[in-house]
Design a protein around this motif. Sequence first.
Motif, PDB file in Angstrom:
ATOM      1  N   HIS A 131       0.820  -1.217   0.000  1.00 24.49           N
ATOM      2  CA  HIS A 131       0.000   0.000   0.000  1.00 24.49           C
ATOM      3  C   HIS A 131       0.854   1.268   0.000  1.00 24.49           C
ATOM      4  O   HIS A 131       0.359   2.347   0.315  1.00 24.49           O
ATOM      5  CB  HIS A 131      -0.946   0.011   1.204  1.00 24.49           C
ATOM      6  CG  HIS A 131      -2.106  -0.930   1.064  1.00 24.49           C
ATOM      7  ND1 HIS A 131      -3.101  -0.743   0.126  1.00 24.49           N
ATOM      8  CD2 HIS A 131      -2.425  -2.071   1.731  1.00 24.49           C
ATOM      9  CE1 HIS A 131      -3.990  -1.728   0.234  1.00 24.49           C
ATOM     10  NE2 HIS A 131      -3.603  -2.542   1.197  1.00 24.49           N
ATOM     11  N   SER A 170      -1.721   1.885   4.046  1.00 25.24           N
ATOM     12  CA  SER A 170      -2.062   0.749   4.916  1.00 25.24           C
ATOM     13  C   SER A 170      -2.713   1.213   6.220  1.00 25.24           C
ATOM     14  O   SER A 170      -3.384   0.430   6.882  1.00 25.24           O
ATOM     15  CB  SER A 170      -0.817  -0.093   5.222  1.00 25.24           C
ATOM     16  OG  SER A 170       0.035   0.572   6.142  1.00 25.24           O
ATOM     17  N   GLN A 203      -4.270   1.668  -6.844  1.00 26.90           N
ATOM     18  CA  GLN A 203      -4.450   2.587  -5.712  1.00 26.90           C
ATOM     19  C   GLN A 203      -3.925   3.999  -5.982  1.00 26.90           C
ATOM     20  O   GLN A 203      -4.506   4.977  -5.515  1.00 26.90           O
ATOM     21  CB  GLN A 203      -3.736   2.007  -4.484  1.00 26.90           C
ATOM     22  CG  GLN A 203      -3.986   2.797  -3.215  1.00 26.90           C
ATOM     23  CD  GLN A 203      -4.113   1.899  -2.005  1.00 26.90           C
ATOM     24  OE1 GLN A 203      -3.327   0.966  -1.828  1.00 26.90           O
ATOM     25  NE2 GLN A 203      -5.088   2.170  -1.165  1.00 26.90           N
TER      26      GLN A 203
END
Length: 480
Positions: free
Chosen positions: A408, A418, A465
Amino acid sequence: MKRLTAVVMSAVILFSCLAVPVYGAGKAENACSAACDCGFSPMVYVAGLGSAKIYSNYGTENEKLIFRPGTDSVTDIVTKLLPAVLRLIITRDYDGFCDALIPALNDMLGDMAMDDNGDSKPNVTALESGLPTDGTHGVNSDYYFGYDFRTDPLVTADKLNAYIERVKEITGHEKVNIRASSMGGTIATAYLKQYGHGNVDSIVFQCSPILGTQVAGELLTKKVVVDKDAVVRYAVQALPELNNDFVEKSLKALIWLLDKTGVLGGLADVVNRLVPKLIDRVYDEFLMPVLGKMPGIWAFVTDDLYEQTKAEVLDPVKNASLIERLDEYHYGVQQSLAEIFSSAKEDGVRVLILASYNMQRTPLVESYKNSSDATVDTKYASAGATVALLGETLGEGYVQKVNDGHNHVSADNIIDASTCILPENTWFVKDMLHCVLHEGIRDFYRWFYEGEEDYTVFTNAKYPQFLQNDPENRRLIPIE
Ligand SMILES: [Zn+2]
């Protein structure tokens, strides 16, 4: 005879359908608002701050638009203050300047102030959205919900509930999709808290201060700083908004010149010297009376400054019921986001949180180095990411804080997602200005809304992401 019956029947059906918007909820709607089988829940757009115009003495001969103030009233105040500015330069009489400045500001915005309980003055009206009547719906048409931004989000949530119930009724759908833009996120989360998520198919939070924005608490507690470079960055990044290449380039050149010749630095020094001399009176006589008791503004205060701001700004006796109300939002909604989101997700509500980063945020307070979309800090809009300061990275050898078996951390080493409340459902767009959309971002939303399962940052290689914004070519590019 058959034909006559058909004509009469059609007339009856037509009449009862027309009657629905007039009579509202009643038995009649079952006749024609049959369940819609289009397969796409209608879209409700919960707009941002300033979505309802605010007037004093609305509908009378003294009617005045107070928010947002028009160019006229801004020009008016500047003209009125020019002589006072000149006098200040010559006489250095700061009190005299305040005597001119404060009444002018109050004349423009003073009626926005809320009473000791956080309610509007009776002569002030916001033109909020009425209940919709047209049942036409689809992925490209939104039901627009605008509201008085000053009001307690939990009060506005009641209105949003009525609005959503009406949308369901006129479209024949059991659920709606929500797109909450900016401040709309505080209203939507207050709605989820009060009414649950039973009416919600999916929800997008776009650049929303769902955990607040640092400016609010710092402004209310006088943490004012003018950093020249931050002001320049803030101004320059907004220039493309002008949509005029020539003007953009000329202004950029002018700013560059003023900066290199030391003019801007000098101005910033002057302002920083002025601030301590003017700030107390401006705060006590204008800012605090106007902003200090607005529950909508309080919803932006971040948790790290919340109790301190309350202690500095509010009177525990006079404002007791306001404080109770503010606590209900702060602790019951903003600081309960993890529970609100996880219970929605457990029941299959699909969530997309979009936060932008790498822009200069509102530069006039201490936290001017926070990475943001220019208005909301990335860490708050993303509900909890760990974010490097503007122009910095998380550092060499950085290891993500929570190991959930996925990566992440962004490839540019600026964001660790995260620590987000929903790390799998939170997307980051680099260099996107607050809520400034283009077709590429709308395509991204469409992909999400039209999907059926819980889409995550790992579902589609096109939408990982971390995405680079490319507004000129209207697209989002994966950051790899
Ligand atoms: Zn439908």
